[in-house]
Scaffold this motif. Structure first.
Motif, PDB file in Angstrom:
ATOM      1  N   SER A   1      33.495  38.651  34.325  1.00  0.00           N
ATOM      2  CA  SER A   1      34.212  37.459  34.732  1.00  0.00           C
ATOM      3  C   SER A   1      35.528  37.881  35.531  1.00  0.00           C
ATOM      4  CB  SER A   1      34.934  36.762  33.521  1.00  0.00           C
ATOM      5  OG  SER A   1      35.737  37.409  32.955  1.00  0.00           O
ATOM      6  N   ASP A   2      35.973  36.939  35.906  1.00  0.00           N
ATOM      7  CA  ASP A   2      37.339  36.990  36.997  1.00  0.00           C
ATOM      8  C   ASP A   2      38.324  37.647  35.964  1.00  0.00           C
ATOM      9  OD1 ASP A   2      36.704  36.030  39.528  1.00  0.00           O
ATOM     10  OD2 ASP A   2      37.115  34.090  39.057  1.00  0.00           O
ATOM     11  N   ALA A   3      38.463  37.017  34.768  1.00  0.00           N
ATOM     12  CA  ALA A   3      39.400  37.908  33.659  1.00  0.00           C
ATOM     13  C   ALA A   3      39.040  38.974  33.483  1.00  0.00           C
ATOM     14  CB  ALA A   3      39.286  36.997  32.286  1.00  0.00           C
ATOM     15  N   GLU A   4      37.752  39.541  33.473  1.00  0.00           N
ATOM     16  CA  GLU A   4      37.600  40.828  33.218  1.00  0.00           C
ATOM     17  C   GLU A   4      37.877  41.950  34.535  1.00  0.00           C
ATOM     18  OE1 GLU A   4      34.261  40.706  29.828  1.00  0.00           O
ATOM     19  OE2 GLU A   4      33.885  39.887  31.851  1.00  0.00           O
ATOM     20  N   LEU A   5      37.517  41.174  35.685  1.00  0.00           N
ATOM     21  CA  LEU A   5      37.767  41.807  37.011  1.00  0.00           C
ATOM     22  C   LEU A   5      39.335  42.120  37.208  1.00  0.00           C
ATOM     23  CD1 LEU A   5      35.422  40.027  39.395  1.00  0.00           C
ATOM     24  CD2 LEU A   5      35.217  42.380  38.698  1.00  0.00           C
ATOM     25  N   ALA A   6      40.107  41.122  36.604  1.00  0.00           N
ATOM     26  CA  ALA A   6      41.547  41.142  36.696  1.00  0.00           C
ATOM     27  C   ALA A   6      42.034  42.429  36.036  1.00  0.00           C
ATOM     28  CB  ALA A   6      42.234  39.778  36.391  1.00  0.00           C
ATOM     29  N   ALA A   7      41.328  42.365  34.666  1.00  0.00           N
ATOM     30  CA  ALA A   7      42.107  43.198  33.645  1.00  0.00           C
ATOM     31  C   ALA A   7      41.556  44.850  33.972  1.00  0.00           C
ATOM     32  CB  ALA A   7      41.395  42.849  32.137  1.00  0.00           C
ATOM     33  N   SER A   8      40.458  44.799  35.129  1.00  0.00           N
ATOM     34  CA  SER A   8      40.118  45.977  35.415  1.00  0.00           C
ATOM     35  C   SER A   8      41.047  46.705  36.277  1.00  0.00           C
ATOM     36  CB  SER A   8      38.642  46.033  35.721  1.00  0.00           C
ATOM     37  OG  SER A   8      38.684  45.397  37.094  1.00  0.00           O
ATOM     38  N   LEU A   9      41.912  46.079  36.919  1.00  0.00           N
ATOM     39  CA  LEU A   9      42.890  46.414  37.902  1.00  0.00           C
ATOM     40  C   LEU A   9      44.001  47.251  37.175  1.00  0.00           C
ATOM     41  CD1 LEU A   9      43.103  43.516  40.407  1.00  0.00           C
ATOM     42  CD2 LEU A   9      41.677  45.674  40.463  1.00  0.00           C
TER      43      LEU A   9
ATOM     44  N   SER B   1      46.833  47.203  33.431  1.00  0.00           N
ATOM     45  CA  SER B   1      47.463  46.513  32.495  1.00  0.00           C
ATOM     46  C   SER B   1      48.324  45.588  33.178  1.00  0.00           C
ATOM     47  CB  SER B   1      48.201  47.305  31.482  1.00  0.00           C
ATOM     48  OG  SER B   1      49.234  47.889  32.281  1.00  0.00           O
ATOM     49  N   GLY B   2      48.567  44.374  32.632  1.00  0.00           N
ATOM     50  CA  GLY B   2      49.568  43.214  33.436  1.00  0.00           C
ATOM     51  C   GLY B   2      48.705  42.530  34.229  1.00  0.00           C
ATOM     52  N   PHE B   3      47.663  42.569  34.741  1.00  0.00           N
ATOM     53  CA  PHE B   3      46.971  41.774  35.540  1.00  0.00           C
ATOM     54  C   PHE B   3      46.073  40.860  34.805  1.00  0.00           C
ATOM     55  CE2 PHE B   3      47.681  45.098  38.903  1.00  0.00           C
ATOM     56  CZ  PHE B   3      47.731  44.451  39.858  1.00  0.00           C
ATOM     57  N   THR B   4      46.305  39.376  35.172  1.00  0.00           N
ATOM     58  CA  THR B   4      45.589  38.427  34.357  1.00  0.00           C
ATOM     59  C   THR B   4      45.183  37.112  35.412  1.00  0.00           C
ATOM     60  OG1 THR B   4      47.926  36.970  34.267  1.00  0.00           O
ATOM     61  CG2 THR B   4      47.430  38.590  32.518  1.00  0.00           C
ATOM     62  N   SER B   5      44.039  36.580  34.990  1.00  0.00           N
ATOM     63  CA  SER B   5      43.330  35.622  35.598  1.00  0.00           C
ATOM     64  C   SER B   5      43.792  34.362  34.970  1.00  0.00           C
ATOM     65  CB  SER B   5      41.959  35.914  35.631  1.00  0.00           C
ATOM     66  OG  SER B   5      41.251  34.781  35.965  1.00  0.00           O
ATOM     67  N   GLU B   6      44.328  33.442  35.944  1.00  0.00           N
ATOM     68  CA  GLU B   6      44.567  31.943  35.272  1.00  0.00           C
ATOM     69  C   GLU B   6      44.420  30.908  36.489  1.00  0.00           C
ATOM     70  OE1 GLU B   6      48.744  32.472  33.996  1.00  0.00           O
ATOM     71  OE2 GLU B   6      48.704  34.456  34.716  1.00  0.00           O
ATOM     72  N   HIS B   7      44.624  29.717  35.814  1.00  0.00           N
ATOM     73  CA  HIS B   7      44.378  28.555  36.672  1.00  0.00           C
ATOM     74  C   HIS B   7      45.469  27.583  36.763  1.00  0.00           C
ATOM     75  CE1 HIS B   7      40.336  29.937  35.857  1.00  0.00           C
ATOM     76  NE2 HIS B   7      40.092  29.370  37.040  1.00  0.00           N
TER      77      HIS B   7
END
Length: 298
Positions: A9-17, A19-25
């Motif tokens: 998911s976008d959230a998991e892709l963001a986390a893969s970058l 610590s501290g990266f988050t996917s939001e709307h």
């Protein structure tokens, strides 16, 4: 939320970058925008181009986040963002970004864009200079009347590429009819046309992009960026010169074009050539992009 073939998911892709990266709307200006944030410091907005998503910036976001508050946005109609019927003029999409920045508590931001995202970034600086600190344009200038001169059928000996996809995306109903569930063909064609190193965007990343565009609804929305071009051209000629510092990053022939055109469009302009790439600078030469943005931002 955009899913890819391996279930990421976008959230998991963001986390893969990291610590501290988050996917939001956020719901702003009549559209639900998806964005990924990370880092601390002065805010830096990153806008992707077609046929990509916020994931285009994956290679530069961790390094930039060491200095800046990075905000990578899926523009209206892209990826995890909403797909309303209207509002795809770049001036309107710039308002989306402005309202998102306000929502996040940022009164003034630096903004960078590639492709369609570069046009939105330019419109942001033109329409909201009070909210724009610096402008970075990656291999794309704002659309103008020269687009009407692009050839579909070249004369013998004329160099390519032949931008057939501009007209293709203006055709009602047909693109979604032939590409729904098959958008990977378009992804591979565009990358094959403009990558000097095909391995710079491997299969998994191409799957991320293809999945984001694979539905008929997603294709219809992405077409609207092109269908708004006539209004975008009219808007462009109504703008005053950009007064914030502007950086253009480009390769070979388009570097020459940017070096000629951007000084006519801004009062404080520099243009840097990125070697070893064509269109997809961020993915082929991420370190060069990081270095250029960091030097420009100060």
């Amino acid at each position: 939320m955009t899913e890819v073939q391996d279930g990421t998911s976008d959230a998991e892709l963001a986390a893969s970058l990291g610590s501290g990266f988050t996917s939001e709307h956020a719901d702003v200006n009549g559209v639900r925008l998806h964005y990924v944030t990370g880092g601390t410091g002065a805010p830096l907005v990153l806008l992707p181009g077609w046929p990509e998503t916020w994931w285009e910036y994956r290679k530069v976001m961790p390094a930039l986040a060491e200095r800046y508050r990075v905000i990578a946005v899926d523009i209206r109609g892209m990826g995890g963002s909403g797909r309303p019927e209207a509002g795809y003029e770049k001036k309107s999409m710039a308002r989306d970004v402005l309202e998102l920045c306000k929502h996040l508590g940022h009164e003034r931001v630096a903004i960078a864009g590639h492709g369609i995202g570069s046009m939105v970034a330019f419109a942001f600086a033109a329409n909201h200079p009070e909210a724009c600190d610096r402008l970075v344009m990656l291999n794309t200038t704002h659309i103008d009347e020269s687009y009407y001169e692009f050839r579909i059928m070249p004369r013998p000996g004329e160099p390519g590429p032949y931008r057939w996809w501009l007209g293709f995306n203006l055709v009602p109903d047909f693109p979604e009819a032939v590409l729904e569930g098959r958008y990977r063909h378009m992804i591979d064609y565009m990358f094959g046309l403009s990558l000097t190193d095909p391995d710079a965007i491997p299969a998994r990343d191409r799957d991320v992009y293809a999945r984001a565009y694979d539905s008929a609804d997603a294709i219809r929305s992405s077409k609207k960026w092109f269908q708004a071009y006539r209004q975008d051209i009219e808007d462009f000629y109504s703008y005053d010169k950009i007064t914030v510092p502007m950086l253009g990053l480009a390769y070979g022939p388009f570097y020459d074009y940017m070096r000629e055109k951007l000084p006519q469009q801004g009062t404080d302009v520099r243009v840097v050539q990125v070697e070893g790439s064509r269109n997809y600078l961020v993915e082929e030469q991420p370190q060069a992009v990081i270095d250029a943005i960091t030097e420009f931002m100060g």
